[in-house]
Motif scaffolding. Structure first.
Motif, mmCIF file in Angstrom:
data_model
loop_
_atom_site.group_PDB
_atom_site.id
_atom_site.type_symbol
_atom_site.label_atom_id
_atom_site.label_comp_id
_atom_site.label_asym_id
_atom_site.label_seq_id
_atom_site.Cartn_x
_atom_site.Cartn_y
_atom_site.Cartn_z
ATOM 1 N N ARG A 1 -6.238 -1.382 -11.814
ATOM 2 C CA ARG A 1 -4.959 -1.231 -11.124
ATOM 3 C C ARG A 1 -4.383 -2.592 -10.754
ATOM 4 N N ALA A 2 -3.083 -2.591 -10.490
ATOM 5 C CA ALA A 2 -2.350 -3.838 -10.258
ATOM 6 C C ALA A 2 -1.694 -3.827 -8.882
ATOM 7 N N PRO A 3 -2.426 -4.150 -7.837
ATOM 8 C CA PRO A 3 -1.817 -4.161 -6.494
ATOM 9 C C PRO A 3 -0.980 -5.411 -6.259
ATOM 10 N N MET A 4 0.044 -5.602 -7.107
ATOM 11 C CA MET A 4 0.876 -6.805 -7.041
ATOM 12 C C MET A 4 1.879 -6.756 -5.904
ATOM 13 N N GLU A 5 2.235 -5.565 -5.510
ATOM 14 C CA GLU A 5 3.247 -5.415 -4.465
ATOM 15 C C GLU A 5 2.969 -4.128 -3.698
ATOM 16 N N PRO A 6 3.489 -3.996 -2.495
ATOM 17 C CA PRO A 6 3.046 -2.913 -1.608
ATOM 18 C C PRO A 6 3.394 -1.499 -2.062
ATOM 19 N N TYR A 7 4.568 -1.314 -2.688
ATOM 20 C CA TYR A 7 4.997 0.062 -2.933
ATOM 21 C C TYR A 7 4.098 0.778 -3.918
ATOM 22 N N ASN A 8 3.968 0.255 -5.127
ATOM 23 C CA ASN A 8 3.094 0.895 -6.104
ATOM 24 C C ASN A 8 1.655 0.451 -5.930
ATOM 25 N N GLY A 9 1.451 -0.814 -5.522
ATOM 26 C CA GLY A 9 0.113 -1.374 -5.492
ATOM 27 C C GLY A 9 -0.745 -0.949 -4.329
ATOM 28 N N VAL A 10 -0.122 -0.504 -3.240
ATOM 29 C CA VAL A 10 -0.879 -0.014 -2.081
ATOM 30 C C VAL A 10 -0.447 1.410 -1.734
ATOM 31 N N LEU A 11 0.825 1.582 -1.351
ATOM 32 C CA LEU A 11 1.297 2.911 -0.958
ATOM 33 C C LEU A 11 1.188 3.913 -2.098
ATOM 34 N N GLY A 12 1.295 3.423 -3.318
ATOM 35 C CA GLY A 12 1.213 4.319 -4.465
ATOM 36 C C GLY A 12 -0.093 5.073 -4.555
ATOM 37 N N PHE A 13 -1.157 4.541 -3.955
ATOM 38 C CA PHE A 13 -2.480 5.158 -4.050
ATOM 39 C C PHE A 13 -2.871 5.939 -2.797
ATOM 40 N N VAL A 14 -1.982 5.983 -1.794
ATOM 41 C CA VAL A 14 -2.419 6.550 -0.513
ATOM 42 C C VAL A 14 -1.453 7.566 0.088
ATOM 43 N N MET A 15 -0.298 7.798 -0.524
ATOM 44 C CA MET A 15 0.688 8.686 0.085
ATOM 45 C C MET A 15 0.818 9.994 -0.690
ATOM 46 N N LYS A 16 1.094 11.062 0.051
ATOM 47 C CA LYS A 16 1.255 12.378 -0.568
ATOM 48 C C LYS A 16 2.420 12.389 -1.544
#
Length: 521
Positions: A419-434
């Protein structure tokens, strides 16, 4: 291997190389990424095809090796959220930009480029490109032209991370697609973006050839070589042999055990940290990984130092979703190697032995050395009481599974997708939000908690960068504590190149800029 090198030799004749300066790149991919707009095959598709033929409204700054890549103006010179309506972004376009076919970049063309990716009734809508962009486009409502040099992008909900997402929306020529009668198969014969390279020719499944765009709008990024030849070579040994024999100039992901040989032959090997993780993303809904004890057991079973040793300096131990160099890392819980604790947790959870099926690929974008790494991790997991079954496939098939989500593949307990956690939206929130449950985002295993979901929504609505960064850091810490992934490694992005290759800067990014490269005779 010999046959593959012979094929490369046949494809890249000496007469071609002597007539012009040519950069020949061996990718890890098994096929050529799509070149008609939004590429397939993950971020390697963007790295070599998407961002070379096209631009986004916002681009990545890939000029530095000493800090994480940041955003820079692309086809937009300015972007700002409407202070009266946080669902509305005002984008000022760069003037005088032309597509490779000579057509102008206009607000109307930009608006159409978004609509063709989000509106099934739009002319030029392509189901394949829609599917590739679904995780990025799910919050885009519509785009309106404003006068001669602006567009307004409307989101369904306030999203302070919109500028990051805009890097992935690539602009193509409406003129060219209309000339092709809106048929992407016809358009593929003469595609037109605005990027630093122009399409020249393709041999399906063998090579894609691009030439420099002498009229590129960013004069500092006009390529310093004449031609770029992209070759799919999924086998690491084949890539190494091609470089050593002079059939290519630049290879992705050399096998760690070949690096001493490459260096002794005078090749240049470069590495650098970047936002990357190599994990098992687990099914959080169904047994056995819906039990946190099983997830904790798996994390305690992995000897990350041994994995890093296998990689011989081309990878680092991975104890969390983000690497320690990330600005959002914080102070997450650390799952130390503890096989006794792992076995105890499996027995406590009533899953001993604990059988799991993991989908993995033989190669692919960011997948590092998946065969050797997965075999080592399997031995570590089985030493504490797991029974690991691998479902082995090519990268395209695995990437398709990752896009569709756990619900579509109930027989798979985890996927090994870098995975590519380059930026918060897809890279972090993308893996944790409903709201990002696949297929609407990269949250393949459907992980979420009410606390994390609420904090993620608050971060999206927060336009103060310092406050927002603090929220993302807290989300990272809370997520690691829940162990929705088996954390294993972070890539150090190894590449090898001929000593004739000059000027390359290894950015701290999944993406790299090839335009500064000059090829010495």
């Amino acid at each position: 291997m010999g046959a593959a090198v012979a094929l490369a030799s046949a494809m890249l004749s000496p007469s071609l190389a002597s007539a012009e300066s040519v950069l020949r790149v061996a990718m890890t991919l098994g096929d050529i990424p799509a070149w008609t707009g939004q590429p397939d095959q993950g971020y390697e598709g963007y790295r070599f095809v998407g961002f070379n033929l096209h631009d986004g409204l916002i681009n990545w700054d890939l000029t530095r090796a000493d800090e994480e890549a940041s955003l820079r103006p692309g086809l937009a010179t300015k972007w700002e959220v409407d202070p009266k309506d946080h669902r509305r972004w005002l984008i000022t376009l760069r003037q005088g930009v032309k597509f490779h076919d000579g057509c102008d970049l206009t607000p109307e063309v930009v608006s159409w480029n978004f609509q063709r990716l989000i509106d099934k009734t739009a002319r030029g809508f392509d189901p394949a490109q829609f599917a590739r962009m679904r995780t990025r486009a799910s919050n885009i409502d519509h785009v309106e032209p404003l006068g001669a040099d602006q567009v307004a992008i409307y989101t369904k909900a306030p999203d302070s991370f919109t500028p990051f997402s805009l890097t992935n929306f690539l602009m193509i020529s409406r003129c060219a697609l209309e000339k092709a009668n809106w048929d992407y198969n016809v358009y593929a014969k003469a595609p037109a973006g605005t990027g630093p390279y122009k399409f020249d020719k393709v041999v399906p499944h063998e090579r894609l050839e691009l030439v420099k765009n002498e009229n590129y709008w960013d004069k500092d990024r006009i390529p310093k070589h004449d031609r770029l030849v992209l070759l799919p070579m999924p086998e690491a040994t084949t890539r190494t042999a091609a470089l050593l024999s002079g059939q290519v100039d630049f290879i992705e992901a050399p096998s760690p055990d070949t690096i001493p040989r490459l260096e002794s032959a005078g090749m240049v090997v470069v590495t650098n940290t970047y936002p990357h993780n190599w994990t098992y993303q687990v099914n959080m809904v169904d047994p056995p990984f819906n039990d946190i004890k099983i997830r904790q057991a798996a994390n305690h079973a992995v000897n990350r130092e041994d994995v890093a040793a296998l990689l011989s300096g081309t990878g680092a131990p991975g104890y969390a979703m983000l690497p320690p160099s990330s600005r959002y890392y914080g102070n997450p819980i650390k799952y130390n190697f503890d096989p006794a604790q792992a076995t105890a947790l499996l027995k406590e959870a009533g899953c001993y032995p604990c059988e799991i099926t993991v989908a993995m690929s033989t190669a692919g974008s960011g997948q590092m050395q998946p065969l050797a790494m997965n075999e080592l991790v399997k031995s570590q997991l089985e030493a504490v009481g797991f029974k690991v079954n691998f479902n082995v496939m090519d990268w395209s098939a695995l990437h398709d599974i990752s896009l569709k989500g756990r619900e579509a593949f109930p027989d798979i307990d985890a996927i090994n997708v870098s995975r590519a956690p380059m930026e918060p939206y897809n890279g972090v929130l993308g893996f944790v939000m409903k709201s990002r449950f696949a297929p609407n985002g990269p949250n393949w295993g459907w992980f979420s908690t009410d606390e994390i979901d609420a904090l993620g929504k608050k971060a999206m609505e927060t336009f103060d960068e310092e406050q927002r960064d603090a929220m993302i850091t807290e989300i990272h810490e809370l997520t690691v504590a829940q162990a929705p992934m088996i954390y294993i490694a972070h890539d150090l992005n190894p590449r090898a190149m001929s000593p004739k290759v000059k000027g390359f800067v290894q950015a701290q990014s999944w993406f790299q800029d090839l335009t500064p490269i000059a090829i010495e005779p």
